[in-house]
Scaffold this active site. Sequence first.
Site, PDB file in Angstrom:
ATOM      1  N   HIS A 218     -10.391  -5.381  -3.313  1.00 33.73           N
ATOM      2  CA  HIS A 218      -9.060  -5.540  -2.722  1.00 33.73           C
ATOM      3  C   HIS A 218      -9.170  -5.892  -1.255  1.00 33.73           C
ATOM      4  O   HIS A 218     -10.079  -5.460  -0.556  1.00 33.73           O
ATOM      5  CB  HIS A 218      -8.209  -4.282  -2.904  1.00 33.73           C
ATOM      6  N   LEU A 219      -8.213  -6.683  -0.801  1.00 36.60           N
ATOM      7  CA  LEU A 219      -8.081  -7.042   0.610  1.00 36.60           C
ATOM      8  C   LEU A 219      -6.875  -6.300   1.163  1.00 36.60           C
ATOM      9  O   LEU A 219      -5.810  -6.279   0.531  1.00 36.60           O
ATOM     10  CB  LEU A 219      -7.844  -8.547   0.778  1.00 36.60           C
ATOM     11  N   HIS A 220      -7.046  -5.697   2.319  1.00 39.69           N
ATOM     12  CA  HIS A 220      -5.906  -5.136   3.042  1.00 39.69           C
ATOM     13  C   HIS A 220      -5.371  -6.233   3.964  1.00 39.69           C
ATOM     14  O   HIS A 220      -6.142  -6.854   4.710  1.00 39.69           O
ATOM     15  CB  HIS A 220      -6.316  -3.957   3.921  1.00 39.69           C
TER      16      HIS A 220
ATOM     17  N   GLY B 197     -15.823   2.618   3.738  1.00 37.71           N
ATOM     18  CA  GLY B 197     -14.561   3.331   3.551  1.00 37.71           C
ATOM     19  C   GLY B 197     -13.811   2.949   2.291  1.00 37.71           C
ATOM     20  O   GLY B 197     -12.612   3.232   2.170  1.00 37.71           O
ATOM     21  N   GLN B 198     -14.500   2.332   1.323  1.00 40.76           N
ATOM     22  CA  GLN B 198     -13.825   1.942   0.079  1.00 40.76           C
ATOM     23  C   GLN B 198     -13.581   3.178  -0.783  1.00 40.76           C
ATOM     24  O   GLN B 198     -14.516   3.930  -1.075  1.00 40.76           O
ATOM     25  CB  GLN B 198     -14.680   0.931  -0.689  1.00 40.76           C
TER      26      GLN B 198
ATOM     27  N   ASN C 146     -12.756  -3.229   2.764  1.00 43.79           N
ATOM     28  CA  ASN C 146     -13.638  -2.068   2.832  1.00 43.79           C
ATOM     29  C   ASN C 146     -14.597  -2.130   1.645  1.00 43.79           C
ATOM     30  O   ASN C 146     -14.168  -2.347   0.503  1.00 43.79           O
ATOM     31  CB  ASN C 146     -12.808  -0.778   2.775  1.00 43.79           C
TER      32      ASN C 146
ATOM     33  N   ASP D 210       0.859  -1.198   0.000  1.00 47.59           N
ATOM     34  CA  ASP D 210       0.000   0.000   0.000  1.00 47.59           C
ATOM     35  C   ASP D 210       0.891   1.243   0.000  1.00 47.59           C
ATOM     36  O   ASP D 210       1.903   1.303   0.705  1.00 47.59           O
ATOM     37  CB  ASP D 210      -0.915  -0.002   1.229  1.00 47.59           C
ATOM     38  N   ILE D 211       0.488   2.226  -0.782  1.00 45.82           N
ATOM     39  CA  ILE D 211       1.305   3.444  -0.914  1.00 45.82           C
ATOM     40  C   ILE D 211       1.286   4.276   0.379  1.00 45.82           C
ATOM     41  O   ILE D 211       2.219   5.052   0.624  1.00 45.82           O
ATOM     42  CB  ILE D 211       0.812   4.274  -2.135  1.00 45.82           C
TER      43      ILE D 211
END
Length: 112
Positions: free
Chosen positions: A98-100, A91-92, A85, A29-30
């Site tokens: 995508h999965l965090h 909060g998407q 999310n 993640d950036i």
Amino acid sequence: MSCLFCKIVEGEIPSSPVYLDDVCYAFADIHPQAPTHILLISRRHVASLAETDAEDAGLLGRLLAAAAKIARDKGLVHGYRVVINTGADGGQTVGHLHLHILGGRPLAWPPG
Ligand code: 5GP
Ligand code: ZN
């Protein structure tokens, strides 16, 4: 093709891949929220978890299994959190499933 994560899968936008296979792609993640913060996405464009149904069970299973493998490979032996999310209240901010994968520190509960 205007989707940010599709562009990352295609290599049009640079990323640091940490895992990839025929259906999944994972990269850092950036804006990391934990010492380990990886995004794991479907190569195929799927807008969100809310767009999936039983026909996507194979894809969803592969994503979860890949998340567990990535966590093992990253040495997250004390635990980690996998978050999807979904939608505005969830909060998407990027409209591609995508999965965090978050770990490397204790994570508070409940989330904000
Ligand atoms: P969401 O808020 O949709 O659940 O998560 C989107 C995530 O994508 C955020 O954590 C954000 O930091 C990350 N992100 C947004 N743009 C980029 C980018 O260009 N590269 C990378 N590696 N991560 C990004
Ligand atoms: Zn996409």
